[in-house]
Structure formats: C-alpha cells, structure tokens
Motif scaffolding. Structure first.
Motif, short mmCIF file in Angstrom:
data_model
loop_
_atom_site.label_atom_id
_atom_site.label_comp_id
_atom_site.label_asym_id
_atom_site.label_seq_id
_atom_site.Cartn_x
_atom_site.Cartn_y
_atom_site.Cartn_z
N ASN A 1 0.85 -1.18 0.00
CA ASN A 1 0.00 0.00 0.00
C ASN A 1 0.90 1.24 0.00
O ASN A 1 1.88 1.31 0.74
CB ASN A 1 -0.91 -0.01 1.23
CG ASN A 1 -1.82 1.19 1.31
OD1 ASN A 1 -1.37 2.32 1.53
ND2 ASN A 1 -3.12 0.97 1.14
N TRP B 1 0.47 4.29 1.05
CA TRP B 1 0.12 5.39 1.94
C TRP B 1 1.30 5.94 2.73
O TRP B 1 1.57 7.15 2.71
CB TRP B 1 -1.00 4.95 2.89
CG TRP B 1 -1.42 6.00 3.86
CD1 TRP B 1 -1.36 5.94 5.22
CD2 TRP B 1 -1.96 7.29 3.55
NE1 TRP B 1 -1.84 7.10 5.78
CE2 TRP B 1 -2.21 7.94 4.77
CE3 TRP B 1 -2.26 7.95 2.36
CZ2 TRP B 1 -2.75 9.24 4.83
CZ3 TRP B 1 -2.79 9.23 2.43
CH2 TRP B 1 -3.03 9.85 3.64
N MET C 1 -1.82 -1.23 -3.80
CA MET C 1 -2.92 -0.32 -3.48
C MET C 1 -2.41 1.11 -3.55
O MET C 1 -1.49 1.48 -2.82
CB MET C 1 -3.46 -0.57 -2.07
CG MET C 1 -4.24 -1.84 -1.89
SD MET C 1 -4.93 -1.89 -0.20
CE MET C 1 -5.62 -3.53 -0.19
N ASP D 1 -3.15 4.72 -2.63
CA ASP D 1 -4.01 5.29 -1.59
C ASP D 1 -4.44 6.72 -1.93
O ASP D 1 -4.20 7.23 -3.03
CB ASP D 1 -3.31 5.21 -0.24
CG ASP D 1 -4.27 4.87 0.89
OD1 ASP D 1 -5.08 5.74 1.26
OD2 ASP D 1 -4.19 3.76 1.41
N TRP E 1 -7.79 3.77 -3.96
CA TRP E 1 -8.54 4.24 -2.80
C TRP E 1 -9.73 5.08 -3.25
O TRP E 1 -9.58 5.98 -4.09
CB TRP E 1 -7.61 5.09 -1.93
CG TRP E 1 -8.18 5.62 -0.64
CD1 TRP E 1 -8.05 5.07 0.60
CD2 TRP E 1 -8.94 6.82 -0.46
NE1 TRP E 1 -8.67 5.85 1.54
CE2 TRP E 1 -9.23 6.93 0.92
CE3 TRP E 1 -9.41 7.81 -1.32
CZ2 TRP E 1 -9.96 7.99 1.44
CZ3 TRP E 1 -10.14 8.87 -0.80
CH2 TRP E 1 -10.41 8.96 0.58
N LYS F 1 -9.91 0.05 -2.80
CA LYS F 1 -9.89 0.14 -1.35
C LYS F 1 -11.01 1.11 -0.96
O LYS F 1 -10.91 2.31 -1.20
CB LYS F 1 -8.54 0.66 -0.85
CG LYS F 1 -8.49 0.93 0.65
CD LYS F 1 -7.13 1.44 1.09
CE LYS F 1 -7.14 1.80 2.57
NZ LYS F 1 -5.80 2.23 3.05
N GLN G 1 0.32 -7.18 4.69
CA GLN G 1 0.34 -5.94 3.92
C GLN G 1 1.46 -5.03 4.42
O GLN G 1 1.62 -4.82 5.63
CB GLN G 1 -1.01 -5.23 4.04
CG GLN G 1 -1.11 -3.95 3.24
CD GLN G 1 -2.53 -3.37 3.20
OE1 GLN G 1 -2.72 -2.22 2.83
NE2 GLN G 1 -3.51 -4.16 3.59
N SER H 1 3.42 -1.13 3.84
CA SER H 1 3.25 0.22 3.32
C SER H 1 4.59 0.94 3.35
O SER H 1 5.16 1.26 2.32
CB SER H 1 2.20 0.99 4.11
OG SER H 1 1.90 2.21 3.47
#
Length: 503
Positions: free
Chosen positions: A115, A117, A147, A149, A186, A255, A380, A382
């Motif tokens: 992810n 983020w 992902m 974000d 996201w 997401k 996961q 990040s």
C-alpha cells in the motif's frame, strides 16, 4: 432483560477494535455500546458464549456485563444449547449471517500486498509509484496487489486520475500490470463540496440531506464533505459509472475507505430512510461486487465477500500497536470476518509512524509485526522495508514470506473452510479446544484446526509462554506431548512459535 451468567462462562464478540477486552467473564464489569458503531473497525450485534449460547439483534444495542449478570434490551435474541463457543458461532452464523458466495481474488492471500500510503501519503504521483513498484521487485518481494491510496484523484467524488500527477493513466496501469501487479485504488463515499461533481450530485438528488433539505456536510479526518446516499439506487449507479471508467483503464479493484457510521447522523434524510449503521452496511455491501476490495470499518457485514483489515495501529508495543493485533484478529474471526489483514506491517497510523520515523523506528517492533502477520490470512506492507530497515532486519522480513510459502497448503485449507463452512481462519484456542481452560488465551491462535501459532510480541524477548492443548505436537522438528500445560518455548530466531497437531 437480565441474563444470568453460567459458572466459568466467557463471552466474545461485538466490536473488533476492542478485542483486547475479550472475553468477558463472570467476575468482569464491562459495558459495550453498539447502539451505533463508533469504532474504527468492524462491529456485529453478536455475542457468543464459551458455554454454547449467543445473543443477537439485527441492529446495534448496548450491553453490560456486571456481577455475573448480562443486562441488554428485551428484544435481543437469546439462543442456547450449542454446547461450545464453536457450536454457538456456527448456529448464529447459519441463522443470522450465512456466508455469501465468496468471490475474493486469491492474489490477496497468495502474495504480500503493498500500500502506497506511508511512503507518499496524499502525494501519490505516477513516477514515484512506478519507482516504488520497481523497488518492491528489486528487493526480492514478489509482485502482488499494489494499493494506490488517497491522493491520486482530482478530488473526492470525481474519481479520475489527477492530470498533474498522472500523464497517461492507462499506460501507467499497464506498466504496473507488466511488472506483475494487480492495481487497487482508494475511494470513499464522500464528495468535495462546491465542485462540479457536488453540483451534479445535488441536482440529481443523490446526496444525504439535512432536515431542511440541504446537503448534509460531514466532518471527517480529511475535512468536510458531502455524502453520497447509498440507499438511493441512482446514487449507486452514478458511483458505478465512475468506477467502471477506471476499470476500463485497467484498474483491478478498490480500497473502499471511510463510510464509518459516525460520519452520518441520525437526523439525516436519505432515500431509504436508513440509520448511520445501515448506511455504513450499504457502503460495505457495495464492494462485494469486486474480487479485489478492502474495507476497514463495517457494521453487520459478517459473512460478506469482503477483505477486511484491522484499523490503523500505532508503531508501538502496546495494545494500540502490535499488542492488539492477535486479539483483534481473533475478534474478527468470531464475528464473521475471516478474510482479514492485521493492518500495515510496522503500523498504519501515519502521523504516529512519521513522527517516530524521524526519531528512529524500532526495527525489532517492525519485524515482530511481520512475524505476527506472516501466518495470518493476508500480509500488507506500506512503509518500504528496504528503506526503513537494516539489511539484517530486511532478511528477517523476507524469511517471514518464505515461512508463509512453507505453510501455503495449511493456509489454503483454512481459507477453503472459511469459504465453504463460514468458520474462522484464525481461531481462539477455546474455539478449537473447548473445555481445556483456554477461554482467556488471546495472544496465540489456531490457523485452521491443526496449526498453533504463538508470535513473540514483547520487546527483547526470545521465548514465550504457550498454552499447549492436550495431544501430540510437532515443534521445531521435535515431538511434544502435552497434558494441557503451559510451556515456555523458544522458536528459531525471527519466527513465531509454531506447533502442528499430530493426528
């Protein structure tokens, strides 16, 4: 209604983010409010007993455990006679939240999720994301889900790639696909006020309103936004059209963030005349059409085809950090949310993480988080492990992924059982071994019915106490015979205690 607790009876359920409060026993005094889900995680109007009883109501309620008695509303359903915690869960599940057809993509479990983020927060840009993806592979991590974000879009409610950050979105996504990644974006149910999208949605009457008929403006962590009314089929269709355009660019899934009950109001005027909890549930239900989805907060979404993670955790050793990962994950399973993820490794609460990163992250903590997650349904990342960790610590993380692959068959079996039977993937010891005095053990878990996992979650520890149920167990190549005692066990460096029940 007052319900008397039985001798040595323990209760589980309610709010996932309060897993560390579970179970509640005869000598405990706990008041749990489910009148509206005010937590940042999943909630179910369900409580289950180690003695084979359960409490259920279709909507939320407040419950108090006090002096060996349970105080709850008169219309709460009370069922008994199911003998064990597992019996109570299966009965409640079949009656009140039978599992839907599961359509989640295997890529969520088979490979680590990344992810964007922590690395980029609101500054998601094409070049940075491509470099992040390349670094994942360069540092020996297999490509799985990426992902992207918050920060990729023009604004909330207008779900198109920001023209100043992404020169050619279709080509960008194709590059990620060529590298082996599935791409998720996201999104949220909010619309930035005084924008073209807002004016269009207001004209079409797609927004949640106040009593005076004006658009309801909610305050959430990113400021103030109008709210799309998911009880209105036309609002759902409007949102569908935007996501379909992204799918046509190659986006694989989404997401679905926000949608917390507390960002709605009991005074809202909606198409379906729904409560805040029901609106949150409708937002969750929407995502079931996607094989790649993720949710952080839901109400009464047990049994849904949803990938549901724990809320953002601190980079800390306490119950707000990695000390809460196992208890909260167990609470997810017992409330019908088995397809889970224990937050982002190292901690997803970005303000806390960024502050500590400047002062110096705790590499041991980061690695222990990975140790806890490595045999859970999904793992996961990040914060880029290769950026924040030393080469030695990075090797520990990569070893966790190797361990995850070693137990791929056992993980797959537990996943299939969840899909076909609705049983938790991660199970309380009491769920799998009733009557052995294991009701209060919440810092270890069963992966399916044969693999006991007991990660180390205290700083500086090399061993830990493990409650080992009766039977013959394989541990680190040695057979252990247990009469149901607690043993102090030392696992190989950097991995959890893992015992396999011998049949």
């Amino acid at each position: 209604m007052i319900i008397q607790m039985l001798t040595n009876e323990y209760w589980y359920g309610g709010c996932v983010s309060e897993g560390t409060r579970m179970p509640v026993g005869p000598g405990d005094h706990e008041r749990i409010s489910l009148e509206m889900n005010s937590t940042p995680n999943q909630a179910m109007p369900l409580f289950l007993s180690s003695k084979g009883r359960y409490l259920w109501r279709d909507r939320g309620f407040a419950i108090e455990f006090r002096e060996g008695a349970i105080h709850c509303p008169d219309d709460v359903i009370v069922e008994s006679g199911f003998e064990t915690l597992r019996g109570a869960y299966l009965a409640a599940m079949k009656s009140h939240f039978p599992f839907q057809q599961m359509g989640l993509s295997p890529v969520l479990w088979d490979k680590p999720i990344f992810n964007s983020w922590i690395e980029f927060t609101f500054h998601q840009k094409e070049d940075d994301l491509l470099r992040y993806a390349a670094d994942i592979i360069h540092n020996g991590f297999p490509p799985g889900v990426l992902m992207i974000d918050d920060g990729w879009s023009e604004y909330y409610g207008y779900w198109t790639f920001h023209s100043g950050k992404f020169a050619n979105p279709k080509r960008f996504i194709q590059k990620l696909h060529d590298m082996g990644f599935a791409v998720m974006l996201w999104v949220c149910p909010f619309i930035t006020p005084d924008t073209v999208a807002f004016r269009e949605a207001r004209k079409m009457d797609l927004l949640v309103k106040n009593q005076d008929g004006k658009p309801f403006i909610t305050e959430w962590w990113n400021g103030y936004s109008a709210v799309l009314d998911f009880s209105n089929p036309q609002a759902v269709a409007w949102f569908d059209r935007q996501l379909q355009q992204l799918r046509e660019l190659g986006v694989d899934g989404f997401k679905f963030d926000a949608g917390d009950s507390l960002y709605y109001s009991n005074n809202n005027v909606t198409f379906g005349n729904v409560t805040p909890d029901e609106h949150s549930r409708l937002w969750a239900e929407y995502g079931t059409k996607y094989a790649l989805n993720e949710y952080r907060v839901t109400f009464r979404a047990g049994g849904y085809s949803l990938f549901q993670r724990l809320c953002d955790k601190e980079h800390s050793w306490g119950t707000k950090g990695i000390g809460g990962l196992i208890p909260d994950s167990l609470a997810q399973g017992i409330t019908g949310h088995p397809f889970s993820c224990p937050d982002m490794v190292g901690g997803g609460e970005y303000l806390n993480f960024m502050e500590l990163e400047h002062a110096g992250l705790d590499e041991e903590l980061f690695c222990r988080h990975s140790e806890i997650a490595c045999l859970m349904p999904a793992i996961q990342f990040s914060a880029a492990p290769w950026r924040v960790l030393s080469p030695e610590s990075l090797k520990i993380i990569q070893h966790h992924l190797e361990l995850r692959s070693t137990f791929a068959a056992q993980r797959a079996k537990a996943l299939r059982t969840a899909v076909t039977e609705g049983e938790p993937i991660l199970r309380y010891m009491e769920y799998q071994f009733p009557g052995e005095g294991l009701e209060k053990i919440t810092d270890q878990f069963m992966l399916g019915d044969r693999i006991l996992v007991a990660p180390i979650y205290t700083k500086g520890a090399e061993s830990r106490n493990v409650a080992v149920p009766r039977g013959s167990w394989l541990f680190d190549g040695q057979v252990i015979i247990s009469q149901g005692e607690t043993m102090k066990l030392t696992p190989p460096k950097g991995v959890p205690v893992i015992l396999e029940l011998q049949i």
